[in-house]
Design a protein around this motif. Structure first.
Motif, PDB file in Angstrom:
ATOM      1  N   UNK A 196       0.804  -1.213   0.000  1.00  0.00           N
ATOM      2  CA  UNK A 196       0.000   0.000   0.000  1.00  0.00           C
ATOM      3  C   UNK A 196       0.842   1.271   0.000  1.00  0.00           C
ATOM      4  N   UNK A 197       1.955   1.266   0.714  1.00  0.00           N
ATOM      5  CA  UNK A 197       2.779   2.475   0.813  1.00  0.00           C
ATOM      6  C   UNK A 197       4.119   2.124   1.446  1.00  0.00           C
ATOM      7  N   UNK A 198       5.080   3.020   1.243  1.00  0.00           N
ATOM      8  CA  UNK A 198       6.338   2.948   1.982  1.00  0.00           C
ATOM      9  C   UNK A 198       6.464   4.225   2.800  1.00  0.00           C
ATOM     10  N   UNK A 199       7.241   4.160   3.867  1.00  0.00           N
ATOM     11  CA  UNK A 199       7.560   5.366   4.622  1.00  0.00           C
ATOM     12  C   UNK A 199       9.051   5.339   4.929  1.00  0.00           C
ATOM     13  N   UNK A 200       9.537   6.299   5.694  1.00  0.00           N
ATOM     14  CA  UNK A 200      10.982   6.469   5.818  1.00  0.00           C
ATOM     15  C   UNK A 200      11.691   5.237   6.352  1.00  0.00           C
ATOM     16  N   UNK A 201      11.049   4.525   7.245  1.00  0.00           N
ATOM     17  CA  UNK A 201      11.705   3.347   7.806  1.00  0.00           C
ATOM     18  C   UNK A 201      10.765   2.147   7.866  1.00  0.00           C
ATOM     19  N   UNK A 202      10.000   1.955   6.769  1.00  0.00           N
ATOM     20  CA  UNK A 202       9.154   0.777   6.761  1.00  0.00           C
ATOM     21  C   UNK A 202       8.205   0.688   5.589  1.00  0.00           C
ATOM     22  N   UNK A 203       7.288  -0.303   5.687  1.00  0.00           N
ATOM     23  CA  UNK A 203       6.321  -0.603   4.645  1.00  0.00           C
ATOM     24  C   UNK A 203       4.930  -0.730   5.249  1.00  0.00           C
ATOM     25  N   UNK A 204       3.916  -0.466   4.425  1.00  0.00           N
ATOM     26  CA  UNK A 204       2.530  -0.737   4.796  1.00  0.00           C
ATOM     27  C   UNK A 204       1.966  -1.664   3.719  1.00  0.00           C
ATOM     28  N   UNK A 205       1.437  -2.802   4.142  1.00  0.00           N
ATOM     29  CA  UNK A 205       1.002  -3.773   3.139  1.00  0.00           C
ATOM     30  C   UNK A 205      -0.191  -4.580   3.620  1.00  0.00           C
ATOM     31  N   UNK A 206      -0.701  -5.410   2.726  1.00  0.00           N
ATOM     32  CA  UNK A 206      -1.916  -6.185   2.958  1.00  0.00           C
ATOM     33  C   UNK A 206      -1.691  -7.312   3.964  1.00  0.00           C
ATOM     34  N   UNK A 207      -2.676  -7.490   4.803  1.00  0.00           N
ATOM     35  CA  UNK A 207      -2.666  -8.587   5.769  1.00  0.00           C
ATOM     36  C   UNK A 207      -2.957  -9.904   5.056  1.00  0.00           C
ATOM     37  N   UNK A 208      -2.163 -10.917   5.340  1.00  0.00           N
ATOM     38  CA  UNK A 208      -2.402 -12.254   4.800  1.00  0.00           C
ATOM     39  C   UNK A 208      -3.000 -13.102   5.916  1.00  0.00           C
ATOM     40  N   UNK A 209      -4.266 -13.501   5.801  1.00  0.00           N
ATOM     41  CA  UNK A 209      -4.904 -14.243   6.877  1.00  0.00           C
ATOM     42  C   UNK A 209      -4.360 -15.653   6.990  1.00  0.00           C
ATOM     43  N   UNK A 210      -4.302 -16.155   8.189  1.00  0.00           N
ATOM     44  CA  UNK A 210      -3.827 -17.513   8.389  1.00  0.00           C
ATOM     45  C   UNK A 210      -2.916 -17.621   9.587  1.00  0.00           C
ATOM     46  N   UNK A 211      -2.189 -18.716   9.669  1.00  0.00           N
ATOM     47  CA  UNK A 211      -1.270 -18.949  10.776  1.00  0.00           C
ATOM     48  C   UNK A 211       0.125 -19.227  10.226  1.00  0.00           C
ATOM     49  N   UNK A 212       1.120 -18.746  10.943  1.00  0.00           N
ATOM     50  CA  UNK A 212       2.484 -19.037  10.532  1.00  0.00           C
ATOM     51  C   UNK A 212       2.828 -20.479  10.914  1.00  0.00           C
ATOM     52  N   UNK A 213       3.735 -21.068  10.162  1.00  0.00           N
ATOM     53  CA  UNK A 213       4.128 -22.442  10.434  1.00  0.00           C
ATOM     54  C   UNK A 213       5.019 -22.519  11.667  1.00  0.00           C
ATOM     55  N   UNK A 214       5.078 -23.711  12.238  1.00  0.00           N
ATOM     56  CA  UNK A 214       6.004 -23.978  13.326  1.00  0.00           C
ATOM     57  C   UNK A 214       6.712 -25.300  13.040  1.00  0.00           C
ATOM     58  N   UNK A 215       7.541 -25.740  13.962  1.00  0.00           N
ATOM     59  CA  UNK A 215       8.360 -26.926  13.702  1.00  0.00           C
ATOM     60  C   UNK A 215       7.526 -28.199  13.567  1.00  0.00           C
ATOM     61  N   UNK A 216       6.290 -28.170  14.033  1.00  0.00           N
ATOM     62  CA  UNK A 216       5.403 -29.329  13.857  1.00  0.00           C
ATOM     63  C   UNK A 216       4.578 -29.218  12.581  1.00  0.00           C
ATOM     64  N   UNK A 217       3.934 -28.068  12.379  1.00  0.00           N
ATOM     65  CA  UNK A 217       3.032 -27.930  11.233  1.00  0.00           C
ATOM     66  C   UNK A 217       3.766 -27.996   9.901  1.00  0.00           C
ATOM     67  N   UNK A 218       5.050 -27.603   9.858  1.00  0.00           N
ATOM     68  CA  UNK A 218       5.785 -27.633   8.596  1.00  0.00           C
ATOM     69  C   UNK A 218       5.965 -29.053   8.080  1.00  0.00           C
ATOM     70  N   UNK A 219       5.773 -30.043   8.952  1.00  0.00           N
ATOM     71  CA  UNK A 219       5.907 -31.444   8.554  1.00  0.00           C
ATOM     72  C   UNK A 219       4.563 -32.103   8.271  1.00  0.00           C
ATOM     73  N   UNK A 220       3.462 -31.377   8.470  1.00  0.00           N
ATOM     74  CA  UNK A 220       2.134 -31.950   8.255  1.00  0.00           C
ATOM     75  C   UNK A 220       1.923 -32.273   6.778  1.00  0.00           C
ATOM     76  N   UNK A 221       1.383 -33.463   6.477  1.00  0.00           N
ATOM     77  CA  UNK A 221       1.183 -33.858   5.071  1.00  0.00           C
ATOM     78  C   UNK A 221       0.190 -32.980   4.322  1.00  0.00           C
TER      79      UNK A 221
END
Length: 495
Positions: free
Chosen positions: A239-264
């Motif tokens: 959406x935009x940049x500023x002097x020390x960062x970014x503004x962007x779209x939210x991606x819904x969901x959950x981040x992976x962890x050491x267990x879920x990354x192995x889920x089939x």
């Protein structure tokens, strides 16, 4: 592992506190004008797309003269669409907001940004969520709770996330907030049929760069990568940049962890998504005849140049000097390894290069994964991107290298990857074996790269994280695996 480690796990506390950021308010009207022009440009782009769709439904015939100098209405609709998409990649402009957000005042900084990029939002209806601090940057989620306009004109309550379009910069992409676990931001205004509540651009993420990370990352290139990947449907809207960062779209969901990354149900999605990126993405103007310089070479050399021979903190210097200083010893080690790896002839593809678990978002309801944070995205060896991801399966905050994926899992993962990358279902066993060897040997380069990165962060970062300790973890794993991995050879088996 250079970006948010836990920042994108969408956990944290709602807050409305904070001080005043440094703001150049005399320029804000210009920024608002830029945002409005972007919206107008998007509308015009959509009109062109509608015309193209209409054209594609009518009969079209090739020009019998074979002339390339045609009017648009005489061209094949696919050609017109391809040119329009290529033009959008060239002309994408992201609004710049002249605001500097202090690390200690990120909530107030987010408010000032919203006044510019979302001037219609009532800030009393916005909840600010400071996500768990990462080890490079800080992240704030801005959730607009106004619901008077959430239903579409047909009375529906759900619109899928838009991931593709002619304009790389969009300000009206719908966002869905889903109830996937108790740690996420959720909304109690569920619809009668239980489907997620539709948000039309009602969530934005604000990422504030860590102290002196411009030494490590080319921020202009990061923005270009963001836009490039968005045009391929591989990144959210910026959406935009500023002097020390970014503004962007939210991606819904959950981040992976050491267990879920192995889920089939999940790891094949990651393998295919990475293969899709490697297969499709090309920077504008790049020629297949020109071999790009791999990121791992140029970035590691740049980092090595910046590591101080004496650390400003005496205790840190004492911890690192015997193993890592003078830095020329580590450079020599890397150069010898690189010479060996380069001879493996792994394809050079456009890679993420930082696919730690916190940078993979799994959306269960859509059965998709998305990659986030493109600070290190660039052309690189295919095997590095995969090997780096395998190494990151061991975690960051609590590293356990016994979690490094076993051979059987790797072979399954790599076969799925190759099916997508090569676009064929029958993959020879020797193709998988060859990639297996390359991936594990390039994982060694990943360990050295993040070792050097950690030493730089130890000198400059203000985030509370033991970078020196992490440097030792990565380098010790490199030494422990070096002989084992470099002795691997590909078995010849075509079954």
């Amino acid at each position: 592992m250079g970006t948010e480690t836990k920042s994108n796990s969408y956990t944290g506390q709602i807050s409305t506190s904070g001080g005043n950021p440094k703001v150049m308010k005399d320029s804000l009207s210009l920024v608002r004008q830029t945002v409005n022009q972007q919206t107008l440009s998007l509308s015009q782009s959509n009109q062109v797309q509608n015309q193209l769709n209409s054209h594609s439904n009518s009969n079209s015939y090739p020009n019998p003269s074979g002339s390339e100098n045609k009017n648009e209405h005489e061209q094949n609709p696919r050609d017109i669409r391809a040119k329009q998409e290529d033009k959008s990649r060239k002309e994408a402009i992201v609004p710049f907001v002249p605001i500097f957000v202090e690390e200690a005042d990120v909530i107030q900084g987010a408010k000032e940004l919203l006044k510019v990029i979302r001037p219609t939002w009532d800030l009393s209806h916005v909840e600010f969520k400071s996500f768990t601090d990462g080890i490079t940057n800080k992240l704030v989620g801005c959730f607009h709770k106004e619901i008077s306009k959430l239903s579409d004109e047909n009375g529906g309550s759900y619109i899928p996330i838009k991931t593709q379009g002619l304009s790389p910069v969009q300000s009206e992409d719908p966002v869905i907030i889903e109830k996937e676990d108790d740690d996420e931001y959720t909304d109690d205004r569920a619809t009668d049929d239980g489907s997620p509540v539709q948000y039309s651009d009602n969530v934005v993420l604000v990422r504030i760069y860590g102290n002196k990370t411009d030494l490590l990352i080319d921020r202009k290139a990061e923005t270009q990568n963001f836009l490039l990947l968005h045009t391929y449907g591989l990144a959210p809207s910026l959406y935009a940049t500023f002097k020390n960062g970014l503004v962007y779209e939210y991606v819904p969901g959950t981040t992976l962890n050491t267990d879920s990354v192995l889920c089939p149900e999940i790891w094949p999605l990651v393998a295919r998504r990475m293969a899709e990126m490697h297969r499709k993405v090309r920077k504008h103007g790049d020629s297949s005849a020109t071999k790009p310089m791999p990121m791992i070479w140029k970035k590691t050399q740049s980092f090595l140049d910046l590591v101080p021979e004496r650390f400003s903190d005496a205790e840190k210097h004492k911890r690192v000097k015997e193993t890592f200083l003078p830095i020329g010893r580590l450079r020599e080690e890397f150069n010898k390894l690189y010479e060996y790896l380069e001879a493996l002839d792994s394809p050079i593809v456009f890679s993420h290069n930082d696919l730690l678990l916190g940078n993979v978002i799994y959306t269960q309801s859509l059965n998709t994964v998305n990659f986030i944070d493109y600070e290190y995205a660039d052309y690189n060896f295919q095997a590095f991107d995969i090997g780096n991801h395998f190494a990151e399966m061991c975690g960051v905050d609590e590293v356990d290298y016994s979690r490094y994926p076993k051979r059987e899992f790797q072979l399954q993962w790599l076969r799925v990857y190759l099916e997508e990358y090569l676009q064929r279902s029958h993959i020879q066993n020797d193709e998988v074996e060859l990639l297996y060897v390359q991936v594990n040997q390039f994982a060694l380069a990943s360990h050295i790269f993040w070792t050097v990165w950690s030493l730089l962060q130890a000198e400059h970062s203000t985030i509370d994280f033991d970078y020196v300790g992490y440097a030792f973890l990565r380098y010790n794993e490199y030494l422990a695996r070096k002989v084992e991995f470099l002795s691997l050879t590909a078995a010849k088996n075509n079954k």
